[in-house]
Design a protein around this motif. Sequence first.
Motif, PDB file in Angstrom:
ATOM      1  N   ILE A   1      12.613   1.490   5.624  1.00  0.00           N
ATOM      2  CA  ILE A   1      11.031   1.216   4.933  1.00  0.00           C
ATOM      3  C   ILE A   1      10.487  -0.059   5.943  1.00  0.00           C
ATOM      4  O   ILE A   1      10.955  -0.977   5.927  1.00  0.00           O
ATOM      5  CB  ILE A   1      11.151   0.560   3.447  1.00  0.00           C
ATOM      6  N   ASP A   2       9.391   0.146   6.226  1.00  0.00           N
ATOM      7  CA  ASP A   2       8.450  -1.095   7.123  1.00  0.00           C
ATOM      8  C   ASP A   2       7.818  -1.716   6.016  1.00  0.00           C
ATOM      9  O   ASP A   2       6.591  -1.304   5.352  1.00  0.00           O
ATOM     10  CB  ASP A   2       7.536  -0.168   8.022  1.00  0.00           C
ATOM     11  N   LYS A   3       8.605  -2.849   5.638  1.00  0.00           N
ATOM     12  CA  LYS A   3       8.182  -3.860   4.686  1.00  0.00           C
ATOM     13  C   LYS A   3       7.039  -4.847   5.385  1.00  0.00           C
ATOM     14  O   LYS A   3       6.988  -5.049   6.633  1.00  0.00           O
ATOM     15  CB  LYS A   3       9.161  -4.705   4.114  1.00  0.00           C
TER      16      LYS A   3
ATOM     17  N   GLU B   1       8.455  -2.526  -0.965  1.00  0.00           N
ATOM     18  CA  GLU B   1       7.025  -2.089  -0.963  1.00  0.00           C
ATOM     19  C   GLU B   1       6.733  -1.716   0.537  1.00  0.00           C
ATOM     20  O   GLU B   1       7.025  -2.504   1.583  1.00  0.00           O
ATOM     21  CB  GLU B   1       6.211  -3.310  -1.393  1.00  0.00           C
ATOM     22  N   THR B   2       6.080  -0.551   0.709  1.00  0.00           N
ATOM     23  CA  THR B   2       5.598  -0.055   2.042  1.00  0.00           C
ATOM     24  C   THR B   2       4.379  -0.873   2.483  1.00  0.00           C
ATOM     25  O   THR B   2       3.726  -1.515   1.379  1.00  0.00           O
ATOM     26  CB  THR B   2       5.454   1.515   1.797  1.00  0.00           C
ATOM     27  N   ARG B   3       3.822  -0.931   3.510  1.00  0.00           N
ATOM     28  CA  ARG B   3       2.696  -1.545   3.969  1.00  0.00           C
ATOM     29  C   ARG B   3       1.527  -0.600   3.324  1.00  0.00           C
ATOM     30  O   ARG B   3       0.498  -1.403   3.272  1.00  0.00           O
ATOM     31  CB  ARG B   3       2.400  -1.463   5.496  1.00  0.00           C
TER      32      ARG B   3
END
Length: 282
Positions: free
Chosen positions: A174-176, A241-243
């Motif tokens: 996941i890219d946080k 949370e993703t972007r």
Amino acid sequence: MQGHEVHLVYTRLRTEERMLADALRARGFGVRTHADSELVLPLSRERWQDGGPVLMRSMSFTRARYLSSILEVKGSRVLNTAHCIATCGDKALTTLALARAEVPIPWAFVGFEEEACVAQMQERGFPVVTKPVLGSWGRMVARVDGVHAAEGMMSMRFEMGGAQDHVALVQQYIDKPGYDLRVYVIGKSVGGMRRRSEHWVTNTARGAVPERYEVPESHARLAEQAARAVGGEMVAVDLLETRAGEVMVNEINHCVEFARSIEFTGIPLPELMADYVRETLR
């Protein structure tokens, strides 16, 4: 509750355990402490001590799982329960419990052979995250960016350690936006913290900086749903949370640690946990 005794089982009397003991005593409880290394318990239904409630604060997943199981057979009320500890202490079982309850989570799979796992990673697409099914504090968690790294990581996974180590848990990366979120659930959501880090691993044990965040209702409901899925009464629910703003549950901690964060968040966790014990006994 005056006169009731609470048994606190610990590995080390850390700041958390001392604060919990103080909070319980302030509410009229007697507190008896027990080092997990010194406990030798008969495998029977014979009552242990006075049969009073037990706060399981062992730092060892193995010891906590066995001790809580034994004490429950003996009739003790253990917080958290043996079921919760066994589920939260195993990341694969946690993920399954969340999936069963339809809690939003990153996709994940478990595999037992190098070639099969690497092939599945290629099919899913890189990057991915690998982690041990047992473990905490961000240890042995790795991001895998391509097939050659995957081959090396899986080779080490399946050639070293014991049988429990030869289980590969692979999870969606996941890219946080530079942080993750932790919501404390003590019966219900009581607050949370944001953990900021330039590194993609955002554990405070790995250097992330904790700060308080006001938990929106949607995050609180999600954390409470996750806690129910694992049978957790006093747990810390980690959210990603993703972007794009999508929120998923990552892991759940059955032995809530707060020494590194309580001064930043201002959340009186020891007092809230002691209050929950008092309400539970009522």
